[in-house]
Motif scaffolding. Structure first.
Motif, PDB file in Angstrom:
ATOM      1  N   ARG A 282       0.820  -1.208   0.000  1.00  0.00           N
ATOM      2  CA  ARG A 282       0.000   0.000   0.000  1.00  0.00           C
ATOM      3  C   ARG A 282       0.854   1.258   0.000  1.00  0.00           C
ATOM      4  O   ARG A 282       0.540   2.239  -0.671  1.00  0.00           O
ATOM      5  N   VAL A 283       1.958   1.237   0.775  1.00  0.00           N
ATOM      6  CA  VAL A 283       2.845   2.396   0.814  1.00  0.00           C
ATOM      7  C   VAL A 283       3.492   2.622  -0.548  1.00  0.00           C
ATOM      8  O   VAL A 283       3.581   3.758  -1.035  1.00  0.00           O
ATOM      9  N   LEU A 284       3.964   1.552  -1.175  1.00  0.00           N
ATOM     10  CA  LEU A 284       4.600   1.695  -2.483  1.00  0.00           C
ATOM     11  C   LEU A 284       3.632   2.230  -3.525  1.00  0.00           C
ATOM     12  O   LEU A 284       4.010   3.030  -4.393  1.00  0.00           O
ATOM     13  N   LEU A 285       2.381   1.795  -3.447  1.00  0.00           N
ATOM     14  CA  LEU A 285       1.378   2.207  -4.432  1.00  0.00           C
ATOM     15  C   LEU A 285       0.578   3.428  -3.993  1.00  0.00           C
ATOM     16  O   LEU A 285      -0.350   3.834  -4.699  1.00  0.00           O
ATOM     17  N   CYS A 286       0.939   3.991  -2.806  1.00  0.00           N
ATOM     18  CA  CYS A 286       0.253   5.187  -2.282  1.00  0.00           C
ATOM     19  C   CYS A 286      -1.242   4.948  -2.130  1.00  0.00           C
ATOM     20  O   CYS A 286      -2.078   5.791  -2.509  1.00  0.00           O
TER      21      CYS A 286
END
Length: 232
Positions: A204-208
């Protein structure tokens, strides 16, 4: 007396290193309790802040005789020694004892119920518990040499590092620092291996992306049931 000599380009290197070391232990503690994640870094940065005025840059002759700029973190005064030892006690030894007690209790509970049949959810919880125990063990192996080495430098007489020899001193120093960096590099790999929630959050963090309401509800339910005793 000098606690640690850091070859660096600026005075913030000791501050960053101590912040990372503190946050690693606090993150392990937060993982064990499944609480207080947000304040781990805040406490780590605040606890390491006094190291900045204690650090100074100066030029000293290197092994080959050429001048080299180094950072020296002082522990000459009793107040400086009290700070170093107090922070180590509060942010390493005390959390280490607490986590060891928690996992000791969990290990005894799992051993007592290992022969009893359990549902798949309980088996997954047991695997996650042993995985987190591996995270704690790696943290102990990587951070303990650094803490022991710095405590020895504070408590040893001034002749201690000199008797050790410059080459051996720097070998030990760089080995302890390397282990601290290694622990920070291993943490994401270990968390990814033992926690599906970490893997999902990392994606989720990588894909914002923001977590869905259902994911937040499941995380709350999992956290609230972690410390419940296994079914009998």
């Amino acid at each position: 007396m000098i606690i640690v000599v850091f070859v660096c380009a600026g005075k913030l290197v000791p501050y960053v290193e101590l912040s990372v070391a503190h946050s690693s232990v606090l993150t392990i503690l937060a993982l064990s309790l499944e609480r207080y994640w947000a304040i781990s870094w805040v406490v780590a940065l605040a606890a390491a802040a006094p190291i900045v005025p204690l650090t100074e840059l100066r030029s000293v002759p290197h092994i080959d005789g050429q001048p080299a700029t180094v950072c020296e973190t002082s522990a000459r005064r009793p107040l400086h020694k009290a700070y170093h030892l107090g922070v180590a006690a509060a942010l390493f030894w005390a959390p280490l004892a607490l986590v060891a007690g928690l996992y000791g209790a969990v290990a005894r509970r799992l051993a007592a119920t290992s022969s009893a049949p359990c549902p798949p959810a309980e088996r997954r919880r047991r695997r996650a518990t042993w995985g987190l125990a591996a995270v704690v063990a790696s943290g102990l192996a990587c951070l303990l040499p650094f803490r022991v080495f710095t405590a020895w430098l504070i408590l040893a007489p001034p002749s201690g590092p000199q008797d050790l020899g410059r080459t051996a001193f720097y070998h030990l120093l760089y080995l302890c620092r390397l282990l601290v960096y290694l622990h920070s590099a291993l943490n994401p790999l270990l968390y990814n291996a033992v926690s599906s929630k970490f893997r999902a959050a990392f994606v989720r963090v990588l894909l914002c992306r923001r977590p869905s309401p259902r994911a937040r509800l499941l995380r709350h339910e999992t956290a609230s049931s972690t410390l419940r005793p296994p079914p009998t």
